[in-house]
Design a protein around this motif. Structure first.
Motif, mmCIF file in Angstrom:
data_model
loop_
_atom_site.group_PDB
_atom_site.id
_atom_site.type_symbol
_atom_site.label_atom_id
_atom_site.label_comp_id
_atom_site.label_asym_id
_atom_site.label_seq_id
_atom_site.Cartn_x
_atom_site.Cartn_y
_atom_site.Cartn_z
ATOM 1 N N ILE A 3 0.833 -1.197 0.000
ATOM 2 C CA ILE A 3 0.000 0.000 0.000
ATOM 3 C C ILE A 3 0.872 1.254 0.000
ATOM 4 C CG2 ILE A 3 -1.697 1.303 1.332
ATOM 5 C CD1 ILE A 3 -2.774 -1.370 2.336
ATOM 6 N N ARG A 4 1.990 1.204 0.758
ATOM 7 C CA ARG A 4 2.882 2.369 0.838
ATOM 8 C C ARG A 4 3.361 2.794 -0.540
ATOM 9 N NH1 ARG A 4 9.010 1.762 2.754
ATOM 10 N NH2 ARG A 4 8.731 0.212 1.147
ATOM 11 N N VAL A 7 0.533 4.448 -2.492
ATOM 12 C CA VAL A 7 0.248 5.780 -1.946
ATOM 13 C C VAL A 7 1.331 6.765 -2.361
ATOM 14 C CG1 VAL A 7 0.117 7.139 0.189
ATOM 15 C CG2 VAL A 7 -1.129 4.978 -0.004
ATOM 16 N N TRP A 39 -0.416 13.234 3.157
ATOM 17 C CA TRP A 39 0.558 12.134 3.050
ATOM 18 C C TRP A 39 1.108 11.775 4.433
ATOM 19 C CZ3 TRP A 39 5.749 11.830 4.349
ATOM 20 C CH2 TRP A 39 6.411 10.673 3.917
ATOM 21 N N ILE A 42 -1.557 9.767 6.403
ATOM 22 C CA ILE A 42 -1.697 8.390 5.920
ATOM 23 C C ILE A 42 -0.490 7.548 6.341
ATOM 24 C CG2 ILE A 42 -1.779 6.935 3.849
ATOM 25 C CD1 ILE A 42 -3.389 9.198 2.508
ATOM 26 N N THR A 43 0.704 8.116 6.221
ATOM 27 C CA THR A 43 1.917 7.388 6.595
ATOM 28 C C THR A 43 1.948 7.108 8.094
ATOM 29 O OG1 THR A 43 3.134 8.404 4.761
ATOM 30 C CG2 THR A 43 4.438 7.416 6.520
ATOM 31 N N TYR A 45 -0.624 6.752 10.031
ATOM 32 C CA TYR A 45 -1.590 5.668 10.247
ATOM 33 C C TYR A 45 -0.951 4.320 9.912
ATOM 34 C CZ TYR A 45 -5.673 2.675 9.575
ATOM 35 O OH TYR A 45 -6.578 1.631 9.637
ATOM 36 N N GLY A 46 -0.189 4.283 8.819
ATOM 37 C CA GLY A 46 0.480 3.048 8.424
ATOM 38 C C GLY A 46 1.518 2.597 9.429
ATOM 39 N N ALA A 52 -2.863 -2.316 8.731
ATOM 40 C CA ALA A 52 -2.858 -1.610 7.446
ATOM 41 C C ALA A 52 -1.898 -2.252 6.451
ATOM 42 C CB ALA A 52 -2.482 -0.150 7.665
ATOM 43 N N GLU A 53 -0.926 -3.021 6.955
ATOM 44 C CA GLU A 53 0.091 -3.663 6.107
ATOM 45 C C GLU A 53 0.721 -2.627 5.173
ATOM 46 O OE1 GLU A 53 -1.979 -6.994 4.287
ATOM 47 O OE2 GLU A 53 -1.276 -8.275 5.917
ATOM 48 N N TYR A 54 1.030 -1.489 5.730
ATOM 49 C CA TYR A 54 1.532 -0.363 4.945
ATOM 50 C C TYR A 54 2.986 -0.558 4.531
ATOM 51 C CZ TYR A 54 1.752 4.567 3.536
ATOM 52 O OH TYR A 54 1.868 5.733 2.818
ATOM 53 N N PHE A 55 3.804 -1.076 5.440
ATOM 54 C CA PHE A 55 5.231 -1.256 5.161
ATOM 55 C C PHE A 55 5.633 -2.712 4.947
ATOM 56 C CE2 PHE A 55 4.958 2.690 7.605
ATOM 57 C CZ PHE A 55 5.636 3.558 6.771
#
Length: 257
Positions: A3-4, A7, A39, A42-43, A45-46, A52-55
């Motif tokens: 996701i990162r 985004v 940005w 959102i980051t 939150y990640g 969120a599985e952002y990283f």
């Protein structure tokens, strides 16, 4: 694609378009400031939300489970309170997954051995769980994971493959560290907040409200309140025909090398 990455691509393209528009006086510079602020939000939150599985990829629950199975996990032990937790689990013939801190294992090796002896699963929760661990460099975080592995291997004779980041925080350094060590990252989707909420009733409600097959419950075996909540939770699961399994069983993965 994480996701990162998606985004970042969207915001970079939007930023280029905005800068171009600003240069032709089509937009105010405030538009770019708002974009950057979004940005950052959102980051952040990640970083703070492992779900969120952002990283990095993490196993937070298993929605594909058809049977009424859930996993109960415990963080931050072993601790003297862990022995009482083990007694309650034994009473209901339930197995749990304990994400242990390396230094805590060194302080309470006999309790860690008791977790293994009673056929529960031990995972890696870093060596120190330092309050500033989320800003460690990649190499320092790798050391945290590997030192905890060594502590666990000493009492289990097996290398743990399951890892849970402290506080559920993730970032690029942690993602690179986990990629290097090869651990499977385990999150949760039922957070009890048993470290901050003083009410057993509220904690239990947080866990049991809308509980579903394949859910992963987060508790802490270092807290006295968790002991009372755990017994009530196990009674709830029993009366609602849920089976409690370990993380490796829930996701059909290996807990140890």
């Amino acid at each position: 694609m994480l996701i990162r990455n998606f985004v970042n691509i969207v915001f970079i393209v939007a930023g280029i378009v905005m800068i171009t528009a600003i240069s032709f006086n089509k937009l105010s510079v405030w538009s770019l400031i708002v974009l950057v602020f979004c940005w950052v939000l959102i980051t952040t939150y990640g970083v703070l939300n492992i779900k969120a599985e952002y990283f990095l990829k993490s196993l937070n629950n298993n929605p594909n489970i058809k049977e009424k199975k859930v996993a109960i996990t415990f963080d931050d032990g072993p601790d003297l309170n862990t022995l009482k937790i083990l007694e309650v689990l034994d009473k209901y013939k339930v197995k749990g997954t304990f994400f242990c801190i390396g230094k805590q294992i060194e302080t309470h090796p006999d309790i860690a051995k008791e977790i293994i002896k009673r056929n529960h699963v031990i995972g890696n929760h870093t060596h120190t769980h330092d309050k500033f661990i989320d800003i460690y460099s990649t190499n320092r975080f790798i050391n945290e994971i590997e030192d905890a592995d060594i502590a666990i291997q000493k009492i289990s004779k097996k290398k743990p493959l399951l890892f849970r980041p402290p506080y559920g925080i993730t970032n690029p350094n942690i993602a690179r560290a986990v990629k290097k060590t090869g651990h499977t990252v385990i999150g949760w989707n039922k957070r009890s907040f048993d470290t901050t909420i003083p009410s057993e009733k509220v904690i239990l409600k947080r866990i049991t409200n809308n509980l579903k097959n394949g859910d992963v419950i987060l508790l802490h075996d270092t807290k006295l309140i968790t002991l009372s909540v755990l017994e009530q939770l196990l009674l709830f699961l029993q009366s609602n025909n849920y089976t409690t399994v370990t993380i490796d069983e829930l996701f059909s993965i290996q807990a140890y090398a």
